[in-house]
Each structure stands twice: as C-alpha cells, then as structure tokens.
Design a protein around this motif. Structure first.
Motif, mmCIF file in Angstrom:
data_model
loop_
_atom_site.group_PDB
_atom_site.id
_atom_site.type_symbol
_atom_site.label_atom_id
_atom_site.label_comp_id
_atom_site.label_asym_id
_atom_site.label_seq_id
_atom_site.Cartn_x
_atom_site.Cartn_y
_atom_site.Cartn_z
ATOM 1 N N ARG A 112 0.844 -1.196 0.000
ATOM 2 C CA ARG A 112 0.000 0.000 0.000
ATOM 3 C C ARG A 112 0.878 1.245 0.000
ATOM 4 N NH1 ARG A 112 -2.633 -3.874 1.477
ATOM 5 N NH2 ARG A 112 -4.708 -3.899 2.393
ATOM 6 N N SER A 113 0.357 2.302 -0.636
ATOM 7 C CA SER A 113 1.013 3.595 -0.467
ATOM 8 C C SER A 113 0.798 4.052 0.970
ATOM 9 C CB SER A 113 0.401 4.622 -1.419
ATOM 10 O OG SER A 113 -0.911 4.942 -1.009
ATOM 11 N N TYR A 114 1.634 4.983 1.415
ATOM 12 C CA TYR A 114 1.479 5.501 2.769
ATOM 13 C C TYR A 114 0.068 6.042 2.966
ATOM 14 C CZ TYR A 114 2.297 8.186 7.003
ATOM 15 O OH TYR A 114 2.226 8.674 8.283
ATOM 16 N N GLU A 115 -0.423 6.774 1.952
ATOM 17 C CA GLU A 115 -1.720 7.433 2.090
ATOM 18 C C GLU A 115 -2.862 6.423 2.171
ATOM 19 O OE1 GLU A 115 0.611 8.196 -0.103
ATOM 20 O OE2 GLU A 115 1.266 10.162 0.633
ATOM 21 N N LEU A 116 -2.805 5.383 1.348
ATOM 22 C CA LEU A 116 -3.862 4.374 1.395
ATOM 23 C C LEU A 116 -3.808 3.602 2.704
ATOM 24 C CD1 LEU A 116 -4.074 2.946 -2.240
ATOM 25 C CD2 LEU A 116 -5.825 4.222 -0.979
ATOM 26 N N ALA A 117 -2.595 3.286 3.145
ATOM 27 C CA ALA A 117 -2.441 2.611 4.434
ATOM 28 C C ALA A 117 -3.024 3.479 5.543
ATOM 29 C CB ALA A 117 -0.974 2.310 4.704
ATOM 30 N N TRP A 118 -2.707 4.771 5.478
ATOM 31 C CA TRP A 118 -3.222 5.720 6.467
ATOM 32 C C TRP A 118 -4.741 5.684 6.508
ATOM 33 C CZ3 TRP A 118 -0.950 8.790 10.112
ATOM 34 C CH2 TRP A 118 -1.736 9.795 10.672
ATOM 35 N N ASN A 119 -5.358 5.708 5.341
ATOM 36 C CA ASN A 119 -6.820 5.698 5.275
ATOM 37 C C ASN A 119 -7.396 4.398 5.839
ATOM 38 O OD1 ASN A 119 -9.378 6.820 4.703
ATOM 39 N ND2 ASN A 119 -9.454 5.781 2.719
ATOM 40 N N GLU A 120 -6.711 3.295 5.597
ATOM 41 C CA GLU A 120 -7.213 2.016 6.129
ATOM 42 C C GLU A 120 -7.115 1.946 7.649
ATOM 43 O OE1 GLU A 120 -6.239 -1.842 4.383
ATOM 44 O OE2 GLU A 120 -5.710 -0.783 2.537
ATOM 45 N N CYS A 121 -6.230 2.756 8.206
ATOM 46 C CA CYS A 121 -6.050 2.747 9.667
ATOM 47 C C CYS A 121 -6.724 3.936 10.339
ATOM 48 C CB CYS A 121 -4.562 2.781 10.008
ATOM 49 S SG CYS A 121 -3.672 1.336 9.443
ATOM 50 N N ALA A 122 -7.485 4.718 9.566
ATOM 51 C CA ALA A 122 -7.899 6.029 10.065
ATOM 52 C C ALA A 122 -8.738 5.945 11.348
ATOM 53 C CB ALA A 122 -8.647 6.790 8.974
ATOM 54 N N VAL A 123 -9.661 4.990 11.411
ATOM 55 C CA VAL A 123 -10.510 4.891 12.600
ATOM 56 C C VAL A 123 -9.649 4.595 13.833
ATOM 57 C CG1 VAL A 123 -12.338 3.536 13.715
ATOM 58 C CG2 VAL A 123 -12.586 4.260 11.325
ATOM 59 N N ASP A 124 -8.673 3.707 13.669
ATOM 60 C CA ASP A 124 -7.802 3.385 14.801
ATOM 61 C C ASP A 124 -6.853 4.535 15.133
ATOM 62 O OD1 ASP A 124 -8.892 0.897 15.368
ATOM 63 O OD2 ASP A 124 -7.727 -0.056 13.788
ATOM 64 N N LEU A 125 -6.468 5.288 14.125
ATOM 65 C CA LEU A 125 -5.642 6.467 14.394
ATOM 66 C C LEU A 125 -6.401 7.469 15.267
ATOM 67 C CD1 LEU A 125 -4.110 6.762 10.826
ATOM 68 C CD2 LEU A 125 -2.755 6.567 12.927
ATOM 69 N N CYS A 126 -7.684 7.622 14.970
ATOM 70 C CA CYS A 126 -8.503 8.514 15.807
ATOM 71 C C CYS A 126 -8.547 8.007 17.241
ATOM 72 C CB CYS A 126 -9.925 8.614 15.258
ATOM 73 S SG CYS A 126 -10.026 9.457 13.675
ATOM 74 N N LYS A 127 -8.607 6.697 17.383
ATOM 75 C CA LYS A 127 -8.627 6.129 18.742
ATOM 76 C C LYS A 127 -7.331 6.430 19.487
ATOM 77 C CE LYS A 127 -11.935 2.501 17.842
ATOM 78 N NZ LYS A 127 -12.095 1.098 17.427
ATOM 79 N N ALA A 128 -6.225 6.383 18.765
ATOM 80 C CA ALA A 128 -4.938 6.702 19.396
ATOM 81 C C ALA A 128 -4.951 8.135 19.920
ATOM 82 C CB ALA A 128 -3.803 6.497 18.391
ATOM 83 N N THR A 129 -5.487 9.051 19.115
ATOM 84 C CA THR A 129 -5.559 10.439 19.568
ATOM 85 C C THR A 129 -6.416 10.563 20.817
ATOM 86 O OG1 THR A 129 -5.271 11.291 17.341
ATOM 87 C CG2 THR A 129 -6.305 12.758 18.932
ATOM 88 N N ARG A 130 -7.570 9.898 20.805
ATOM 89 C CA ARG A 130 -8.456 9.995 21.965
ATOM 90 C C ARG A 130 -7.759 9.492 23.223
ATOM 91 N NH1 ARG A 130 -12.349 7.796 18.328
ATOM 92 N NH2 ARG A 130 -13.546 9.489 17.379
ATOM 93 N N ALA A 131 -6.984 8.423 23.085
ATOM 94 C CA ALA A 131 -6.264 7.884 24.247
ATOM 95 C C ALA A 131 -5.206 8.879 24.726
ATOM 96 C CB ALA A 131 -5.634 6.543 23.883
ATOM 97 N N HIS A 132 -4.534 9.525 23.792
ATOM 98 C CA HIS A 132 -3.530 10.531 24.150
ATOM 99 C C HIS A 132 -4.183 11.709 24.877
ATOM 100 C CE1 HIS A 132 -0.006 13.051 23.905
ATOM 101 N NE2 HIS A 132 -0.556 13.882 23.040
ATOM 102 N N VAL A 133 -5.291 12.175 24.347
ATOM 103 C CA VAL A 133 -5.980 13.320 24.953
ATOM 104 C C VAL A 133 -6.515 12.957 26.339
ATOM 105 C CG1 VAL A 133 -7.995 14.834 24.746
ATOM 106 C CG2 VAL A 133 -6.562 14.389 22.748
ATOM 107 N N ARG A 134 -7.044 11.746 26.474
ATOM 108 C CA ARG A 134 -7.524 11.298 27.783
ATOM 109 C C ARG A 134 -6.399 11.364 28.808
ATOM 110 N NH1 ARG A 134 -8.989 6.452 26.448
ATOM 111 N NH2 ARG A 134 -11.190 6.978 26.170
ATOM 112 N N THR A 135 -5.231 10.889 28.398
ATOM 113 C CA THR A 135 -4.077 10.898 29.289
ATOM 114 C C THR A 135 -3.730 12.323 29.710
ATOM 115 O OG1 THR A 135 -3.294 8.959 28.070
ATOM 116 C CG2 THR A 135 -1.702 10.054 29.509
ATOM 117 N N PHE A 136 -3.734 13.224 28.745
ATOM 118 C CA PHE A 136 -3.410 14.625 29.030
ATOM 119 C C PHE A 136 -4.400 15.238 30.010
ATOM 120 C CE2 PHE A 136 -3.869 19.148 28.194
ATOM 121 C CZ PHE A 136 -2.563 19.591 28.290
ATOM 122 N N LEU A 137 -5.689 15.045 29.725
ATOM 123 C CA LEU A 137 -6.729 15.630 30.584
ATOM 124 C C LEU A 137 -6.622 15.081 32.003
ATOM 125 C CD1 LEU A 137 -9.762 15.413 28.107
ATOM 126 C CD2 LEU A 137 -8.950 17.536 29.140
#
Lengths: 671, 671
Positions: free
Chosen positions: A514-539
């Motif tokens: 996969r290209s980086y961009e297509l791979a990114w899109n296939e992982c997008a929902v999980d990438l959002c989850k990673a952000t939420r976990a990071h933000v939870r930790t910060f808060l």
C-alpha cells in the motif's frame, strides 16, 4: 452560610445549600482566583445597574432579524461601556463582560476583533498598517475574514477565488469563477461587515502564486449597500449561533488597487513581478489559540448546563424510593447522578486543561520570539486533539444534562437548546473533528516512529510518557494510591499501546504494497482512537496535578471526589482497550465501577453547592429551570404566557382553517 | 439502470448509482413490499400534482406563528384529500401521505386522532359514545388528551388537578389548586383544541377515588375563546416540534355536568356514590403501541439522515488520498464510512425490529381478546427498552450523519437540525428513557429470580435465551458461522451475565439490610445496562432472522454486509462487557474490528444505491444537501438568497447601530 441562600428561595434548594461540607465562597475563589472573583462580582453589578443591557424579551421568542438587531444594539453598547466597566487589557474581564452583555450566541463584530485586526497587524506592511489599523481600532469600518468557500474550507491550495493582477491599471481583478468558489460561512460577512480580508489565488503574469490575503471594501460606507460587482448576503438560518450573520460573497470581476494586497510578506510590484516572502512561515498561532480556547468554552457550557440540571434536580420531586416517605428529589436517583455528575467532573477537567493549554500557548509564543520553536508540534498536536475530544464529549454531556430534566429540558425555557446548538458547532468549526483527530495522530505516529527507531525527541511533558516503559499489568486496586498513579499509568499504557499498534499496522500495510496514504486511510478509525487515548491521558494528568496543588483540605476533598469520578468514569469508558491485551482484569474494572458509584454518592450532598461555586449568574444561564432561587414552576408559567403565540387568545388564522372546518362539519351534521 | 439517475444530475452521484451491485428498484420492493412501494409512488404522485401541499417557503424561514398557520392549512387540506389520495384503512398509506403533506414536525390535530378518539372509544359508555364519537370523527370539535401536569408526568397517583362532585347541582368542579397542577405539555392543547380529555383526581362525598378521565369543553365553539374559569395557552418555543402547540391549562372552579366523566368503567351516581369499575384493568395498550412506534420512527429518521449524508459525501470532494490523482469523494475516507454506515445498519435494524414489534403488538391484542394475556409482560418490557435504546442511539446517529457533512450540515438547509430536534424528543416523551430502561429491568429481574429459583416461565421468543446455557467461551472467529450464531450467543451471554449479576447484588444488598427500593437505586445504573444488553440481543436476533428470509441472492448479499457491520459494530460497542469475564479474548475483539472495517469497504460502492432504495423523496428529506440530483451548491446559494434576512440588502436597523457607530468614529477621526 452560602451567599446563594436568600429569602423566598425554594426551600428544597436552600436545604441542599445548607448541606455542603465546604464554604461555597472559598470554593468560588479557588475556582476563579480571588481577584477574578471580585472583579466578576463588580462587573456583574455594573451590568445589573445598566438595564439597557437587558433583552426586551427572552431571545427564544425573537425572529432572527430581531435577534440580530438586539445583538447589534448590545454589541455597540458593550463597546461603549467597556472602558468604564472593565480593565480592557485583561482577557478574563472582557470575556466575562461580553458573556454577561451578549450571551453565548455570537455578535455582529466578533470577527472584526478576533480575525480582521490580527490579520492587519500580522500581514499588512507599515504603510498599510498606518492606513488601516487606526480606523479598524476606532471601528470606522467593520471587517471580517473570508477564507472558507462553499467547496473548500481550510485547504488553501484548493480555494478557487482568483485575484488577477492587471499591470495596465495596477489593479487586481477579484473573481468568483464557479459556484463552489462562493465565499461561504465567514462570520459577520452577510450583513454587518463593510470590509473583509479575502483569501484568493494570486495570478500575475500568467502564473498562479497560491492563496494570498487581500483587504477588500464590500459595501458603501454611507449607504452600506454592496459595491458594484459584489454579491453578498447571509447564508440563512442554522442549527444555532443565529445572531451571527455568517455570509456568502461573490465577486464579478471586481477591481481593487494593487495595494489592497497584504504586503508584509509577499508582494506584487507595479509591473506584476511577484516578490515571495523572505521566509516561508507557518502561521498556525491563531488557529492553535482558537482550538485551545474551545477547551475552555466547552468547560463553560458543561458547567452552565450541569448547574441547571443539578438545581432543577433538587427541586423536582418524583417517585418514592422508600414507600410512604414521600416523593424524593430526583437528584437522589443514582441514574440521575450518573447522568449529571460526570458532566460536572468533565467540565472541571476541561477548565483545568483549558487553563493549562492557554498558558502553554503563551509560553510557546514567547519561546518562538526567542527563537525556540521546539514546543510547537506538541502544542499544535495536543490542541487539535483536545478541541475534537472536548467539543464532542462536551456536547454529549449537555444533552445528558438536558435529558436529565425530562420533558421540561426540551423547552427553550430550560436554556439547554441554545447551549447545545452553540456548543455542538465546535465539532465542525475551526477544523472538523475527524480532521483534527487525524492531525494529532500524525504527530503520534511520528513519535511512534521515534520510539521504534530508539531516538526519543527532546523531553517534554505532553508526550514524554510515550517513550517510557510503564508497568506491564494494571495496578488499580493493588496498591495504596492516593495520587491515582495506577490510573494514569493505565491511560498511558493504553495510549502507548494503541499508538504503537496502529504504527506497526501502517508499516505492515506499506510492506504489503500500500502507499502511505492508502495505508493511512485504512487505519484512520484506529488512528482517531490513538488520539483519543492521548488526549484522555493529558486531561487526566492535568486534573491530578492541579488537584494536588490545592492547599485547603475541605476544598481539596471536594475536588478529590470529582477527580475520583472523572478518572474511574474514564476507566469504564476505555475499559475495552484496557482489558483487550490483558493489562487490566475484570476484577479491576469492577473496582473502577465501584469507585464511580462511590464518588456519585460522595458528590450528592455537595452537588448544589459545587455548582453554586462556579458562580454562573442567572443572566448567563438564561434558564428558568436553573434559576438560583429554584422557583421554577411559577416562572415557567410566566415565561410561557409571555411567548408570542399567547399574544392572541385565538390565533388570527383560526377561523380560516380549523374554525371553518369545524363549522362546516357542524352545519353538515345538522342537515 | 437505476430510476434515480436522470439527466442533469451531478455526475459524481450518477457514477455512484451506476456502481451498484444490485437493482435499486428490486431492493426498494424488498424493503417496502411490492404493493406498498407501488402505492408510495402513486401517493407521491398525487401530492406532487396538488401544489397546494407545497410550503410557500422553506419552513426554516418561518416564525412559529407562520409554521403553525402553514401546518394548520396543510392538516385541513390533508384531511380533505385523504379519501381521494389513499386507502384510509391502511396505516402504511396514511402514514406516508401525512409524511409527504405534513412533514415530521407534528400537526394541529394529531392528538385528536391518536389520543382523544381512542379514549372516547375505550372509556365512554354507550350514551356518551353516541353523543361524542360521531362529532369527533366528523371533526365538529378538536380534542386533545391532558394528563401531564407541570409537576408530574405519568404517575397518575400524584396528579393534582381535582374534580369534586357536587350532588346539589350534579356537577363536577374542576380545579387546579397549585401551580404544579397546571396541565403542561399536552399536544395541540395551546391553541388548536376546543375540547380535551382531562385526567383529574375524583373526589366525592369527601373521599378521593384517584385519577379519572373527564371530557371537558375548553373553548367557545363559535369564538374559540377560552370558557370562563379556564386559562389555556401555548407552553412556548421548544427545541423542536414547534408546529405543535403543546399547551398549558388551568381550571378555576370550573363546573361541568356529571356526565362529563367517562363512565364506561367507573361511575358517579347522581347522589355522589362512586361505582368502581367491575374489574381493575391495566390499559397499557396505547402506551405500548406508541413506544413500539418509536422504533420505526427512529428508523425513518436514521434512514433519512443517512440518505442525506451518503449523497452529500458522494458529491463533496476534499483532499487527496493518493497525491496527484485529484481530490476524492469524502465517502472514500474510512472515518466518514465509520460515521455514516453504522447509522444505515442501525436504521435497517430498527426498521426490522419495529415491524416485528408492531406485529407482536397486534398478535398480543388478539390474544388478549381471546383471554390470553401471557405475552403482555414481555411485550411491555421489550417495548420500553426498545424505545429507550433506539431513541438515544438514533438521535446520536443523526448527529453523526450531520457532522459527517461538516459545516454545511450545521445549516438548516441540510435538514439535519429539524430531524435531530424532532427525533431527540423521543428520549424524554412517552416515558423518560431512564424510567423506560428500569421498567424493562424490573421484568429482567423477575426473570433472574425465576432462573435462580429454577422455575422458568412459559417459553417465548423474546426472553427464552435467559434460561438457556450458552457456550462458556466466545466462539467468534473459531468456527464457520454464516448465521452469526457465535455473535448472537455472545450478546445472549452478556445479557444473561449482567442480569444475573445485578440480581445477585440486589439480593446481597437486601441481605445486608437495605430495603428492596434502596438496593434497587444502588444498582440502577447496572440495571439499565442489563436492559441495554437485552435490547441489543433482541435487535440483533431479529436482524439475523429477517436477513435469512431474503431469497434474492444479490439483495441478500447487500443486507448481509449491513448485518455484518451491525453485529460487529455492536460487539465493539459492548466489548468491555464481553472481555471482562474472560468470555471473549482480545484476539476475538481484533477479529470483530476487522469485520467492521471489511464491512465498511464492502458497503462503500453500494452506499448511494442502498440509500436510494429506501425511497425517501426530496419532499420528505427537506434537505439541500440530500437532493436526489446531487446539485447541492447552486441550490444552497439559492436557498440562502431566499432567506428572510436577504430580503433587505441593508438591514432596516443598520444605520441605527453599526452605521451610527462607524459614522461617529469617522467624524471623530477627522477632528
């Protein structure tokens, strides 16, 4: 004795206020700072003494035109009074003053102050500043900032409005070549502003140099009519924020002088030669600031709505818990506490992180001036993620508060509909939330790459934990843990794990072709989850740190109850993530839930005093349900009786439709 | 070739329609039934040919008075046309006809049809029926149903309005003794109705006999003015459903004849003797029906909003996934699919369960007539839980669809704000959701008691699984499982486990000395979770069963994709519950997530055709973003230009405020 108790109050609410384990005024001081609290009281007093700030009728009864007229009147008045009422150099004071005089629903020259003037200061060259800035500051014109088009928002490259330089007349020709190039959304553009910063693709000598800002007069200064070639208007009613005349704007070959282009950075010479900026400069600062401000905004919404819900739940009685002992206050129901109290806890968490992130922003701006830009990526990343997480959690929380008030919460009289429709706007404005979550994720993935390659960046507080090894098993309920270290480690563990997992999957997908961009899109929902976990930790970490700073024991104890609720509620929210790799056990989750329920019970007797200590006035709440005095029902009836439909006993069109239908039916049945 | 493709359409949408793997029309037939689909088309055609059903302007531009006038006009028109347009004996036809002519926001005599007439039929004795029913059916009057008071909703015991019998004049005296006794909320009460069923505490010979229904004239038949002693009006603007004049009503010693009391069941004799009903009868049927209907209503909202979101996401382009290949349709983003497609799947699930529960309702009504009331508790229980779960999930889903449309979703032009504000009303009306969840939980706890005591009730489909032993370990990903047996077993396992756990805790708390009621309150949040797990199981099983009935392979395959998404999305939603006792492994959760993402990718190429097959017309959608033809942008501009603020180039008050401010500033700077 609480200063919120007065004669004539609903006794159920007075009883609640008397129950508090702490001094409400001391809590309010802690919450706002002593000086700010004093100033809030003085400013509120000033506004109360100037009845011209009152709305002639509740805004829920107004048409949109009446809303905007009222908001315009009050905005002008606010400007006139500002120097007398507040220290205009202190943001806290002007925010509070504006909140009291103009409410939460926007005003007709907000963009002039927040966007247009800063653009002039940052992008106009000296000559332009000399010409424009004094007039802008004096409000000789009102300007806005027109970037977003119908077809594209923040992606500058894809804007379609053109500014083509004509060296013969030394003018730019502004043009809107397509429907989608129509400027669409800029606040105050529709009716109020007579000038605007306009972002357009710069063409000169047949070449496109990308989007640049221009300063454009839109309306005649005397008549306020649109100038020739300019089509401008309001984009119509929205879910909320209807006092703002968000506008559309089209140019039909409109000529403006060469010097209308902002020339501090790039330039067009009279002959059409393009002079690029001396250094390409990423200016994210305004966006970062606004996103950081959303965190505090969401805190305000949550604290206001939980104030309404708690007060109403103290005076609303329904059902008997113990038969024969009479109906209980609905706040006694665990389900009601479970709806409302987490919103208080989140409101407080957002307030603390909002303060922290604004300080971090200011520090970073100072650092930048001193040549140190190292903190910018982390700040940018956390502000995107915080904006997305707090705006969505905040809006959901408001609806929980509203629904906790049953049917009456659905009335405009409750104040909730306005709060929700304004707050939920933040999920899509200033960077749509999915885009924001993925922005943060880009940064997290960079960090993951650094971890996997064993090259940690310069240490800093926001992101450091990703590079540490935490415990391999969750320690909740295993150890004495007054500072909730085990909970924070759990959040850190989850954030680290999901970030690394999604990074590894990205790498794997690329290895599979996969290209980086297509791979990114296939992982997008999980990438959002990673952000939420990071933000939870910060808060969570910010909340723990701030509570640790509190000296007064009785106040600290209340904050600790809220913190306990916040942390364990979040544990239950992300429980699947903590359980799925065996980090946390089912038993530990049971322990977390028990802590949630315990915290609810501890907060219950203090709830009314806690929301009092947020010091939100009836003027701000605009809620019959949330009135300080708790005299809800009689005022609900009064409110309804004032509403427009009740001006007539019989609606003017009754006899035309229903009356006629019934008359004819009766005639017919007599035949 | 899809019948939804026409010349002049947005080519991006046409391309999507061409991609479908199935025949849209065949899908629409499957979805609605062949006969209903044909009738839908005929009815839509009828309405299109009668332009008097058109709104004079979009309803978002109207004041509340204009809204109600328009709704009244159309309601009368709808009645006049009904016999010509539809077979009025078929509910499907009248629902669809009303949806086309009156939209989703209520109408001025909905309550007359849904509540008042059934009350007359069920509660009036023969003489009363002879007098009232023909007039009601002919619409010689319009009546509503006034039960809810300001201080109390569904709890009949606590209503405060009194009806005191005076044997001297053989009259009842209706009175509202307190502010909280004010009738508050009844639909159409404020302005439209001239009669009402009124629930009041019956007093005779110094004794209270509880709440009974009375039939009361409120307004003069000729002038429509309120009768003496009656205060009636509209309760004011609400979050939504503003075409309905929900009202308030107060009585000041209003005398009504003895025969105004509904006397089919209980009676008052002329001397004041109370004659109780021959058998005390629980009449839940109307409430059960309305709650069951909410499930289908939520399906309609979700399918409408996902139609809008999918179509707009096909014509909105933003960002490049592969650099240099141009901007993609936003529907290509996984995050966008993850927001919208689960709402389609839930919409379909709700539709199927909605159909099923209405059939179950009808079957149960027949059984009752034949003396078999055994199914009533299960039906009552599942309808409460379904109402609560689907109304909340539905409303959240609408907001996901809206936010998937970015800023433009926030415009009233999108249609989403109306959909959301109407839909979310269902969370608090007809039984507040927490109360509903706990109603179902009471039934589940009874079942748990039966399990623990080893005495299962008569077998039935809804609740049977609680009494079975399922696998001790989750079998997802372990076996070939085309019918998703392993997923259903997982949901059953979770429901059984949480129900039994909370039952055991209730018992334990009572053993520790708590009263049943206090123990219940301490477990209330977990009791709600038990209900949600039960409802999830019901929805999932119904979905699987219904898909299994589909014969056509190409259509079945599409439903299977939606089913796959639905089931595994639900697994991820309740993952913590499945993981915490070790039933499901982390690996199995990963498998479930993978199935979600796979399903998104499979649905993507069919998405536009799937929503087409729901056959929701532009007239129903009332959405510029969701137009069948995909010509969004030009129509967005036209819509805005029609909006009320744009009737003036310059707002009438401009020179009074902003103009004056700028003029004065310019004068001053010249000095």
């Amino acid at each position: 004795m609480s200063r919120y108790i007065r004669e004539g109050d609903n006794p159920d609410l007075t009883e609640e206020r008397r129950k508090a384990s702490f001094d409400t005024e001391a809590m309010a001081e802690l919450f706002w700072g002593a000086r700010n609290l004093m100033r809030r009281r003085e400013i509120a007093n000033y506004v109360e003494q100037h009845r011209e700030f009152d709305d002639p009728q509740p805004t829920a009864f107004m048409t949109r035109e009446e809303l905007i007229e009222n908001a315009t009147r009050k905005a002008v008045l606010t400007m006139e009074h500002a120097e007398k009422a507040i220290d205009i150099t202190r943001d806290e004071e002007s925010h509070y003053f504006n909140a009291l005089t103009m409410g939460i629903d926007g005003n007709p020259f907000g963009l002039h102050l927040v966007m247009a003037i800063p653009t002039i200061m940052n992008n106009a060259d000296e000559g332009q500043q000399d010409e424009w800035l004094p007039k802008a500051l004096n409000r000789e014109f009102i300007a806005t900032y027109a970037q977003t088009e119908m077809g594209h928002g923040t992606n500058l490259k894809k804007l379609e409005t053109t500014a083509t330089y004509d060296p013969k007349t030394q003018e730019f020709i502004l043009h809107s070549p397509t429907i989608t190039s129509t400027k669409w959304w800029p606040g105050n553009l529709g009716k109020s502003s007579n000038y605007s910063v306009v972002m357009a693709q710069l063409y000169s000598q047949g070449k496109c140099y990308g989007a640049h800002p221009f300063f454009v007069q839109l309306r005649d200064l005397r008549t306020h009519k649109p100038l020739p070639g300019i089509t401008v208007g309001d984009i119509g009613p929205k879910f909320g924020i209807n006092t703002n005349d968000n506008g559309f704007l089209r140019f039909d070959q409109v000529r403006i002088p060469r010097r209308s282009m902002f020339m501090k950075h790039a330039k067009i010479l009279p002959d059409g030669t393009y002079v690029p900026p001396s250094h390409s400069k990423l200016n994210y600062s305004a966006m970062v600031y606004v996103r950081a401000a959303v965190v505090s905004l969401m805190a305000s919404h949550l604290l206001a709505c939980s104030t309404i819900a708690v007060r109403y739940s103290c005076i609303r009685r329904q059902g008997e818990i113990t038969p024969g002992t009479g109906e209980v206050k609905v706040l006694d129901y665990q389900t009601q506490q479970y709806r409302i109290f987490p919103q208080i806890a989140r409101g407080v968490a957002f307030r603390l992180s909002g303060n922290y992130i604004i300080q971090l922003y200011r520090q970073t701006m100072t650092d930048i001036k001193n040549g140190d830009i190292s903190a910018v990526p982390d700040l940018h990343a956390i502000s995107c993620g915080l904006k997305a997480v707090t705006s969505y959690q905040g809006a959901l929380g408001l609806e929980q508060c509203r629904m906790a008030c049953g049917g009456h919460g659905y009335l405009q009289a409750s104040g909730f509909p306005l709060q929700y429709t304004v707050a939920i706007g933040a999920c899509t404005y200033e960077g749509e939330n999915m885009v924001m979550l993925l922005q943060t994720a880009r940064h997290l993935i960079k960090m993951a790459k650094a971890i996997r390659s064993g090259r940690p960046p310069k240490p800093n507080k926001v992101i450091d934990y990703l590079f540490k090894k935490g415990p391999t098993k969750c320690l909740i309920d295993q150890t004495y843990d007054p500072n909730y270290q085990s909970v924070l480690e759990a959040f850190e563990h989850l954030s680290r794990r999901v970030t690394l997992e999604v990074y590894d999957r990205l790498v794997q997908l690329q290895q599979q072709g996969r290209s980086y961009e297509l791979a990114w899109n296939e992982c997008a929902v999980d990438l959002c989850k990673a952000t939420r976990a990071h933000v939870r930790t910060f808060l969570a970490k910010t909340f723990v740190e701030e509570v640790n700073k509190i000296a007064d024991i009785s106040l600290k104890s209340v904050f600790q109850d809220l913190l306990q609720l916040y942390l364990f509620y979040e544990v239950t929210e992300c429980a699947a993530g903590l359980l799925e790799d065996g980090f946390m056990s089912g038993q530990q989750l049971t322990y977390a839930k028990k802590n949630v329920y315990d915290a609810l019970a501890k907060i219950r007797p203090n709830a009314a005093a806690i929301v009092d200590s947020f010091d939100i006035s009836d003027r701000e709440l605009q809620s019959v349900l949330g009135r300080r005095d708790g005299n809800v029902y009689e005022n609900l009836l009064k409110w309804a009786q004032m509403s427009p439909l009740n001006k007539h006993d019989v609606l003017p069109f009754h006899h035309k439709y229903l009356g006629k239908m019934m008359d004819e039916a009766r005639q017919k049945s007599k035949l």
